[in-house]
Design a protein around this motif. Structure first.
Motif, PDB file in Angstrom:
ATOM      1  N   VAL A 186       0.847  -1.204   0.000  1.00  0.00           N
ATOM      2  CA  VAL A 186       0.000   0.000   0.000  1.00  0.00           C
ATOM      3  C   VAL A 186       0.880   1.251   0.000  1.00  0.00           C
ATOM      4  O   VAL A 186       1.845   1.343   0.755  1.00  0.00           O
ATOM      5  CB  VAL A 186      -0.916  -0.002   1.246  1.00  0.00           C
ATOM      6  CG1 VAL A 186      -1.757   1.263   1.287  1.00  0.00           C
ATOM      7  CG2 VAL A 186      -1.805  -1.244   1.253  1.00  0.00           C
ATOM      8  N   LYS A 187       0.534   2.204  -0.837  1.00  0.00           N
ATOM      9  CA  LYS A 187       1.272   3.464  -0.884  1.00  0.00           C
ATOM     10  C   LYS A 187       1.095   4.248   0.415  1.00  0.00           C
ATOM     11  O   LYS A 187       0.020   4.252   1.020  1.00  0.00           O
ATOM     12  CB  LYS A 187       0.779   4.323  -2.051  1.00  0.00           C
ATOM     13  CG  LYS A 187       0.975   3.695  -3.431  1.00  0.00           C
ATOM     14  CD  LYS A 187       2.431   3.645  -3.824  1.00  0.00           C
ATOM     15  CE  LYS A 187       2.595   3.155  -5.259  1.00  0.00           C
ATOM     16  NZ  LYS A 187       4.039   3.027  -5.633  1.00  0.00           N
ATOM     17  N   ASP A 189       0.764   7.369   0.912  1.00  0.00           N
ATOM     18  CA  ASP A 189      -0.212   8.459   0.881  1.00  0.00           C
ATOM     19  C   ASP A 189      -1.652   7.998   1.073  1.00  0.00           C
ATOM     20  O   ASP A 189      -2.576   8.822   1.121  1.00  0.00           O
ATOM     21  CB  ASP A 189      -0.079   9.275  -0.408  1.00  0.00           C
ATOM     22  CG  ASP A 189      -0.337   8.472  -1.678  1.00  0.00           C
ATOM     23  OD1 ASP A 189      -0.812   7.323  -1.582  1.00  0.00           O
ATOM     24  OD2 ASP A 189      -0.070   9.004  -2.780  1.00  0.00           O
ATOM     25  N   LYS A 190      -1.883   6.693   1.227  1.00  0.00           N
ATOM     26  CA  LYS A 190      -3.225   6.182   1.492  1.00  0.00           C
ATOM     27  C   LYS A 190      -3.652   6.432   2.939  1.00  0.00           C
ATOM     28  O   LYS A 190      -4.801   6.227   3.299  1.00  0.00           O
ATOM     29  CB  LYS A 190      -3.300   4.683   1.185  1.00  0.00           C
ATOM     30  CG  LYS A 190      -3.116   4.337  -0.295  1.00  0.00           C
ATOM     31  CD  LYS A 190      -4.198   4.959  -1.154  1.00  0.00           C
ATOM     32  CE  LYS A 190      -4.034   4.561  -2.611  1.00  0.00           C
ATOM     33  NZ  LYS A 190      -5.057   5.212  -3.470  1.00  0.00           N
ATOM     34  N   ASN A 191      -2.696   6.841   3.788  1.00  0.00           N
ATOM     35  CA  ASN A 191      -3.009   7.220   5.176  1.00  0.00           C
ATOM     36  C   ASN A 191      -3.670   6.062   5.934  1.00  0.00           C
ATOM     37  O   ASN A 191      -4.697   6.234   6.603  1.00  0.00           O
ATOM     38  CB  ASN A 191      -3.918   8.458   5.193  1.00  0.00           C
ATOM     39  CG  ASN A 191      -3.893   9.187   6.530  1.00  0.00           C
ATOM     40  OD1 ASN A 191      -3.244   8.763   7.483  1.00  0.00           O
ATOM     41  ND2 ASN A 191      -4.629  10.292   6.617  1.00  0.00           N
ATOM     42  N   VAL A 192      -3.057   4.882   5.837  1.00  0.00           N
ATOM     43  CA  VAL A 192      -3.573   3.698   6.528  1.00  0.00           C
ATOM     44  C   VAL A 192      -3.111   3.738   7.980  1.00  0.00           C
ATOM     45  O   VAL A 192      -1.900   3.724   8.252  1.00  0.00           O
ATOM     46  CB  VAL A 192      -3.093   2.407   5.837  1.00  0.00           C
ATOM     47  CG1 VAL A 192      -3.565   1.171   6.604  1.00  0.00           C
ATOM     48  CG2 VAL A 192      -3.590   2.360   4.392  1.00  0.00           C
TER      49      VAL A 192
END
Length: 241
Positions: A186-187, A189-192
């Protein structure tokens, strides 16, 4: 009940000894989807809003330990009182979230001395014992669904290597597909929030292994932590540190 294991690392994965940080730690935080989507998301967003004024910021320990400029959103943490307040709130968050931490730690001086030219990338080396431990937890918890194994994307080449390693594990561990699923990385910038929680705990684990100064009370992590060392003997590390 659906679980996920969020992965982050501390230290460089390359086979080179950095005398300032001669170890590598791969860390997984395991929690239910419900705990992640509801309680962790709520508490982490409250922490972000209180200390940084917005929830869109993506917490990254390396940046708030060493803010890059006066304009950095993390620069206020250079103030010792603000930093202490932040870490007290972080400790409370860690204590109040129901999750487990699995960490695989590699002493590069000892590992390279033992394996020399056949030594493997520490990230990929650490993945198998981490996955096997998650599989054991899947059995202990008697789950009916596989645990999602979610890593942060690094770059295209490293992501390809990781997915190839996952495919190898799929073929080498019996019944693994029933216990673990491997989505694409997951990138950032996905703010996981689960990946940010992994980031927030992995650096203190590394600093504890090196007996370095901590910014939070390590007991809040220690109570949730299952730690493995590669290799078992870390005697050569003492000559570096």
């Amino acid at each position: 009940m659906k679980y996920a294991c969020f992965i982050d690392e501390s230290g460089d994965h390359v086979l080179k000894i950095d005398k300032d940080y001669p170890i590598f730690v791969l860390c997984g935080v395991l929690l239910t989807k419900e705990e992640h989507d509801n309680r962790l998301t709520k508490l982490l967003n409250e922490l972000k809003t209180k200390h940084f004024g917005r929830t869109t910021i993506i917490l990254h320990t390396a940046e708030f330990l060493r803010p890059r400029s006066l304009n950095s959103v993390y620069y206020p943490l250079c103030d010792v009182n603000k930093r202490n307040d932040f870490y007290k709130d972080l400790e409370n968050l860690i204590r109040n979230i129901d999750f487990k931490i699995i960490a695989i730690s590699v002493s590069k001086p000892d590992y390279l001395a033992d394996f020399k030219e056949v030594a493997q990338d520490p990230y990929l080396l650490s993945t198998k014992p981490l996955v096997k431990t998650v599989c054991l937890l899947h059995q202990e918890l008697k789950l009916n669904e596989p645990i999602d194994f979610i890593a942060e994307s690094r770059n295209n080449e490293l992501d390809k290597q990781l997915m190839a390693n996952y495919q190898y594990l799929n073929s080498s561990i019996p019944r693994i597909a029933e216990m673990v699923a491997f989505p694409n990385p997951v990138k950032k910038d996905k703010n996981v929030v689960g990946l940010q929680l992994a980031d927030l705990v992995v650096t203190p684990i590394g600093r504890n292994l090196l007996d370095r100064k901590q910014y939070l009370n390590f007991d809040c992590i220690k109570s949730k932590l299952k730690l493995f060392k590669i290799p078992a003997d870390w005697s050569r590390l003492k000559n570096i540190t």
